[in-house]
Design a protein around this motif. Structure first.
Motif, mmCIF file in Angstrom:
data_model
loop_
_atom_site.group_PDB
_atom_site.id
_atom_site.type_symbol
_atom_site.label_atom_id
_atom_site.label_comp_id
_atom_site.label_asym_id
_atom_site.label_seq_id
_atom_site.Cartn_x
_atom_site.Cartn_y
_atom_site.Cartn_z
ATOM 1 N N GLY A 243 0.808 -1.201 0.000
ATOM 2 C CA GLY A 243 0.000 0.000 0.000
ATOM 3 C C GLY A 243 0.847 1.259 0.000
ATOM 4 O O GLY A 243 2.083 1.208 0.047
ATOM 5 N N VAL A 244 0.192 2.402 -0.055
ATOM 6 C CA VAL A 244 0.897 3.683 -0.023
ATOM 7 C C VAL A 244 0.337 4.542 1.099
ATOM 8 O O VAL A 244 -0.812 4.372 1.527
ATOM 9 N N ASN A 245 1.173 5.470 1.592
ATOM 10 C CA ASN A 245 0.768 6.399 2.639
ATOM 11 C C ASN A 245 0.524 7.764 2.018
ATOM 12 O O ASN A 245 1.354 8.274 1.280
ATOM 13 N N SER A 246 -0.615 8.373 2.328
ATOM 14 C CA SER A 246 -1.016 9.608 1.650
ATOM 15 C C SER A 246 -0.659 10.867 2.427
ATOM 16 O O SER A 246 -1.107 11.959 2.086
ATOM 17 N N GLY A 247 0.172 10.749 3.477
ATOM 18 C CA GLY A 247 0.552 11.924 4.251
ATOM 19 C C GLY A 247 1.342 12.939 3.460
ATOM 20 O O GLY A 247 1.320 14.133 3.776
ATOM 21 N N VAL A 248 2.061 12.476 2.451
ATOM 22 C CA VAL A 248 2.765 13.343 1.502
ATOM 23 C C VAL A 248 2.358 12.880 0.117
ATOM 24 O O VAL A 248 2.617 11.732 -0.253
ATOM 25 N N MET A 249 1.717 13.749 -0.641
ATOM 26 C CA MET A 249 1.183 13.345 -1.948
ATOM 27 C C MET A 249 1.420 14.451 -2.961
ATOM 28 O O MET A 249 1.013 15.594 -2.769
ATOM 29 N N LEU A 250 2.117 14.117 -4.020
ATOM 30 C CA LEU A 250 2.363 15.042 -5.122
ATOM 31 C C LEU A 250 1.352 14.753 -6.213
ATOM 32 O O LEU A 250 1.181 13.594 -6.621
ATOM 33 N N MET A 251 0.647 15.795 -6.697
ATOM 34 C CA MET A 251 -0.451 15.585 -7.642
ATOM 35 C C MET A 251 -0.318 16.481 -8.864
ATOM 36 O O MET A 251 -0.130 17.692 -8.716
ATOM 37 N N ASN A 252 -0.421 15.894 -10.043
ATOM 38 C CA ASN A 252 -0.673 16.669 -11.258
ATOM 39 C C ASN A 252 -2.192 16.705 -11.417
ATOM 40 O O ASN A 252 -2.803 15.767 -11.925
ATOM 41 N N MET A 253 -2.799 17.783 -10.950
ATOM 42 C CA MET A 253 -4.263 17.821 -10.860
ATOM 43 C C MET A 253 -4.915 18.027 -12.223
ATOM 44 O O MET A 253 -6.080 17.681 -12.407
ATOM 45 N N THR A 254 -4.195 18.579 -13.172
ATOM 46 C CA THR A 254 -4.741 18.677 -14.530
ATOM 47 C C THR A 254 -5.002 17.287 -15.087
ATOM 48 O O THR A 254 -6.068 17.004 -15.642
ATOM 49 N N ARG A 255 -4.027 16.398 -14.918
ATOM 50 C CA ARG A 255 -4.213 15.017 -15.379
ATOM 51 C C ARG A 255 -5.300 14.305 -14.580
ATOM 52 O O ARG A 255 -6.072 13.519 -15.135
ATOM 53 N N MET A 256 -5.377 14.583 -13.291
ATOM 54 C CA MET A 256 -6.398 13.934 -12.468
ATOM 55 C C MET A 256 -7.795 14.344 -12.905
ATOM 56 O O MET A 256 -8.722 13.530 -12.890
ATOM 57 N N ARG A 257 -7.947 15.605 -13.276
ATOM 58 C CA ARG A 257 -9.265 16.070 -13.733
ATOM 59 C C ARG A 257 -9.637 15.489 -15.094
ATOM 60 O O ARG A 257 -10.824 15.302 -15.394
ATOM 61 N N ASP A 258 -8.642 15.211 -15.925
ATOM 62 C CA ASP A 258 -8.908 14.781 -17.299
ATOM 63 C C ASP A 258 -9.047 13.267 -17.458
ATOM 64 O O ASP A 258 -9.684 12.800 -18.394
ATOM 65 N N MET A 259 -8.475 12.516 -16.552
ATOM 66 C CA MET A 259 -8.370 11.065 -16.746
ATOM 67 C C MET A 259 -9.685 10.343 -16.466
ATOM 68 O O MET A 259 -10.483 10.756 -15.614
#
Length: 422
Positions: A243-259
């Motif tokens: 699994g992964v821990n979400s306490g530190v999360m880097l996001m490309n939000m443009t891609r997240m909105r489009d995918m």
């Protein structure tokens, strides 16, 4: 009859000349637009649920208020990711008794950064005044390194209560950042109990490592599967082996909105805003860690969309409670300290608490030389933490801070070490 003919001719001539006049005006107007470009009229934004800091209330005569006002204006006119000098964006969520802890996180981010920071602070309304008063009171040489904006906690109205009580209060706000910050391309999200011991810039640089399918980056929940939580206890799908821990999360939000995200609820992909509520409804009786579990489920079905960064970028007590299980921290030092389990405020992990208290003191100093003296004091404090006096954990932190104390004067001291620029 002749009278009618003369009237017709007169009307025709008048119509011709009127047409020529209108045509000339249109031609002139078009030429002016080509020469000078389009004119933009700015209407001051009044976003719902958003507060812009104590300085904003004082009006445009205050230069700090005006600078943040102009930055927000430009952000509305052109996309954030299109500007080469765009700041790094950092988001945090604070509810309950998290004000001082969040301010300490912000201090560490500002002190250990090279480029300018833009802070997005999501907090309960009763905390807004505390944030604004504290941030505006910081020394000018610190205050000049960042801009900020304070937001109210905001969830979809029809399910707001359910989202807010999921796991810890307000923690699931991070899931909605791509939908709220629509003008921001990429962002670093951190929990309030995070401390930066390396420049934020180095974490931000992982964005350039994303391949064409990746849109987020997180660290593994554990390095060692034999002591990992997800592969032993989880009642839902999770990412990878541990699994992964979400306490530190880097996001490309443009891609997240489009995918369109693959999922186990429909045979077709769903956009981010279409995915969250059905996912919660399906798994809410089987998840323990709230929004982090939902992220694990999402990236279980879309593993190609996630980049893993080493555990030294999200170092937690779990990495040392049962012995050392974060090799990258042992080799190169701890880059981000994550004080979950409340270890900044009790005596179970003295080294964690010593670093937290040192950074609290550091940012209260009024000059840069005093800051460096506090960093030097931190090394001494680490060696006074009793049971872990000779533990490798102290050495891992010292690897990160060792050169900080050799930086004299103002040269490079805004980053606390010339080595941190590399």
């Amino acid at each position: 009859m002749r009278r009618y003919i003369r009237a017709l001719i007169l009307c025709t001539v008048f119509a011709v000349f009127s047409g020529l006049y209108v045509y000339s005006k249109l031609l002139y107007s078009d030429g002016s637009l080509r020469e000078n470009g389009p004119k933009r009229v700015f209407i001051p934004p009044r976003g719902h649920g958003v507060r812009r800091g104590a300085a904003d209330r004082t009006g445009p005569q205050n230069p700090h208020w005006y600078n943040r006002y102009i930055m927000r204006q430009r952000a509305q006119v052109e996309p954030v990711h299109s500007r080469p000098d765009s700041p790094m964006h950092l988001a945090v969520v604070a509810c309950g008794e998290r004000l001082e802890e969040t301010l300490t996180m912000i201090k560490s981010a500002v002190l250990f950064s090279i480029k300018h920071l833009y802070l997005h602070i999501f907090a309960e309304d009763q905390l807004h005044a505390g944030f604004m008063e504290a941030l505006e009171s910081w020394p000018a040489f610190v205050r000049s390194r960042f801009n900020y904006r304070v937001y109210s906690i905001s969830f979809p109205s029809e399910n707001a209560a359910e989202w807010k009580k999921l796991f810890k209060p307000c923690a699931s706000q991070r899931l909605f950042l791509p939908l709220i910050l629509k003008d921001v391309d990429s962002i670093v999200y951190v929990d309030s109990d995070i401390l930066f011991l390396q420049p934020v810039d180095h974490l931000w640089a992982f964005l350039s490592r994303f391949n064409s399918s990746q849109l987020a980056a997180m660290a593994p929940e554990h390095e060692e599967p034999r002591i990992a939580w997800y592969n032993r206890f989880a009642r839902h799908p999770f990412y990878g082996r541990t699994g992964v821990n979400s306490g530190v999360m880097l996001m490309n939000m443009t891609r997240m909105r489009d995918m369109f995200f693959k999922n186990d609820m429909t045979s077709v992909g769903l956009h981010w805003e279409e995915l969250l509520m059905p996912l919660l409804q399906k798994y809410k009786l089987n998840i323990t860690w709230g929004d982090q579990d939902l992220l694990n489920i999402i990236f279980h079905h879309n593993p190609e969309s996630l980049l893993e960064f080493p555990c030294q970028w999200n170092y937690r007590p779990d990495h040392c409670i049962y012995g050392s299980n974060c090799a990258s921290a042992e080799e190169n030092g701890i880059y981000i300290l994550h004080g979950n389990r409340g270890v900044y405020h009790d005596h179970k992990q003295p080294a964690f608490r010593a670093i937290y208290e040192a950074i609290q003191k550091v940012a209260k100093k009024k000059d840069q030389e005093a800051m460096l003296l506090e960093i030097e004091q931190l090394k001494n404090d680490l060696h006074k933490t009793g049971t872990i006096n000779n533990d490798w954990r102290v050495e891992a932190v010292e690897i990160t801070l060792r050169n900080s104390v050799t930086c004299k004067g103002s040269q490079g001291s805004s980053q606390l070490s010339s080595n941190l620029r590399k």
